[in-house]
Design a protein around this motif. Sequence first.
Motif, PDB file in Angstrom:
ATOM      1  N   GLY A   1      -3.843   5.529   1.032  1.00 42.26           N
ATOM      2  CA  GLY A   1      -4.394   6.104   2.258  1.00 42.26           C
ATOM      3  C   GLY A   1      -5.211   7.350   1.990  1.00 42.26           C
ATOM      4  N   VAL A   2      -4.709   8.219   1.123  1.00 47.35           N
ATOM      5  CA  VAL A   2      -5.444   9.431   0.767  1.00 47.35           C
ATOM      6  C   VAL A   2      -6.773   9.054   0.107  1.00 47.35           C
ATOM      7  CG1 VAL A   2      -5.420  11.489  -0.705  1.00 47.35           C
ATOM      8  CG2 VAL A   2      -3.387  10.878   0.631  1.00 47.35           C
ATOM      9  N   ALA A   3      -6.736   8.089  -0.802  1.00 48.30           N
ATOM     10  CA  ALA A   3      -7.967   7.650  -1.467  1.00 48.30           C
ATOM     11  C   ALA A   3      -8.947   7.058  -0.456  1.00 48.30           C
ATOM     12  CB  ALA A   3      -7.642   6.633  -2.560  1.00 48.30           C
ATOM     13  N   GLY A   4      -8.450   6.303   0.500  1.00 48.63           N
ATOM     14  CA  GLY A   4      -9.318   5.729   1.521  1.00 48.63           C
ATOM     15  C   GLY A   4      -9.983   6.799   2.372  1.00 48.63           C
TER      16      GLY A   4
ATOM     17  N   LEU B   1       0.838  -1.203   0.000  1.00 46.62           N
ATOM     18  CA  LEU B   1       0.000   0.000   0.000  1.00 46.62           C
ATOM     19  C   LEU B   1       0.870   1.249   0.000  1.00 46.62           C
ATOM     20  CD1 LEU B   1      -2.583  -1.186   2.658  1.00 46.62           C
ATOM     21  CD2 LEU B   1      -2.938  -1.044   0.193  1.00 46.62           C
ATOM     22  N   THR B   2       0.330   2.310  -0.574  1.00 49.34           N
ATOM     23  CA  THR B   2       1.060   3.576  -0.658  1.00 49.34           C
ATOM     24  C   THR B   2       0.305   4.668   0.088  1.00 49.34           C
ATOM     25  OG1 THR B   2      -0.084   4.312  -2.656  1.00 49.34           O
ATOM     26  CG2 THR B   2       1.887   2.911  -2.962  1.00 49.34           C
TER      27      THR B   2
ATOM     28  N   VAL C   1       5.694   2.843   5.984  1.00 50.22           N
ATOM     29  CA  VAL C   1       6.360   4.087   5.608  1.00 50.22           C
ATOM     30  C   VAL C   1       7.704   4.151   6.307  1.00 50.22           C
ATOM     31  CG1 VAL C   1       6.219   6.591   5.726  1.00 50.22           C
ATOM     32  CG2 VAL C   1       4.178   5.258   5.179  1.00 50.22           C
ATOM     33  N   ARG C   2       8.719   4.445   5.538  1.00 45.70           N
ATOM     34  CA  ARG C   2      10.070   4.531   6.120  1.00 45.70           C
ATOM     35  C   ARG C   2      10.560   5.957   6.091  1.00 45.70           C
ATOM     36  NH1 ARG C   2       8.862   0.416   8.149  1.00 45.70           N
ATOM     37  NH2 ARG C   2       9.196  -1.589   7.266  1.00 45.70           N
TER      38      ARG C   2
ATOM     39  N   GLY D   1      -3.177   1.965   9.114  1.00 41.65           N
ATOM     40  CA  GLY D   1      -2.211   1.294   9.981  1.00 41.65           C
ATOM     41  C   GLY D   1      -1.189   0.507   9.176  1.00 41.65           C
ATOM     42  N   GLU D   2      -1.658  -0.185   8.150  1.00 39.88           N
ATOM     43  CA  GLU D   2      -0.729  -0.939   7.293  1.00 39.88           C
ATOM     44  C   GLU D   2       0.244   0.017   6.591  1.00 39.88           C
ATOM     45  OE1 GLU D   2      -3.102  -4.702   5.592  1.00 39.88           O
ATOM     46  OE2 GLU D   2      -4.158  -2.784   5.325  1.00 39.88           O
ATOM     47  N   ILE D   3      -0.248   1.134   6.141  1.00 40.91           N
ATOM     48  CA  ILE D   3       0.613   2.103   5.467  1.00 40.91           C
ATOM     49  C   ILE D   3       1.619   2.691   6.460  1.00 40.91           C
ATOM     50  CG2 ILE D   3       0.656   4.355   4.314  1.00 40.91           C
ATOM     51  CD1 ILE D   3      -2.171   3.541   3.178  1.00 40.91           C
TER      52      ILE D   3
END
Length: 186
Positions: free
Chosen positions: A79-82, A74-75, A185-186, A179-181
């Motif tokens: 997240g923004v789309a969600g 996921l990117t 994210v690093r 949460g997955e994103i």
Amino acid sequence: MKLSPLRLVILFAVGAFVAPFGDHGHVASGTTQYFPTSTPFIWDGPFWFPILVGLATVANAELRLHLPSPRTTLTVGDGVAGVAAVMGLYALTALVHHQPLVPSTLLVVALAALAWHRFGDKPALICGFATAVGGVAVESALVAAGVFRYADDIDVLLGVAPWLPALYFVFGIVAAQLGEIAAEVR
């Protein structure tokens, strides 16, 4: 905890920041009405509402990371789309307030199923259903306590609108995705 304190704070802030926008639509359309209390308001809702949404965002994010097979592809764009999907559905529930209840509810439920297919996975169903049940229970208790109310023509499910579980379901799956994103994210 699977997420760092900083990422938990960021997720809390995302939930708390967007919450008043959706809530405003419900208040402005007459879908919901808060009763005057000594509680301070943010915009046209009580200050505790964004706090509850922020905490629910964090809880769903953490829950999803404790379930099997968190997704790693996921990117931030996902997240923004969600979040946009949740806010769009929230706005729709404000707009359908004066429409026939059965088709309005059917539309919201159908869009919730589509949102799950796009943003969720099988483990996210647990987050979505837990949020739907918990959210409706909390709102029903607040309605019963006289904190706020849903409009008389839609308060047919324990004092709340019948489309509310679907709205909470989508919120739960999107918060799980966040949460997955956040974990990736690093």
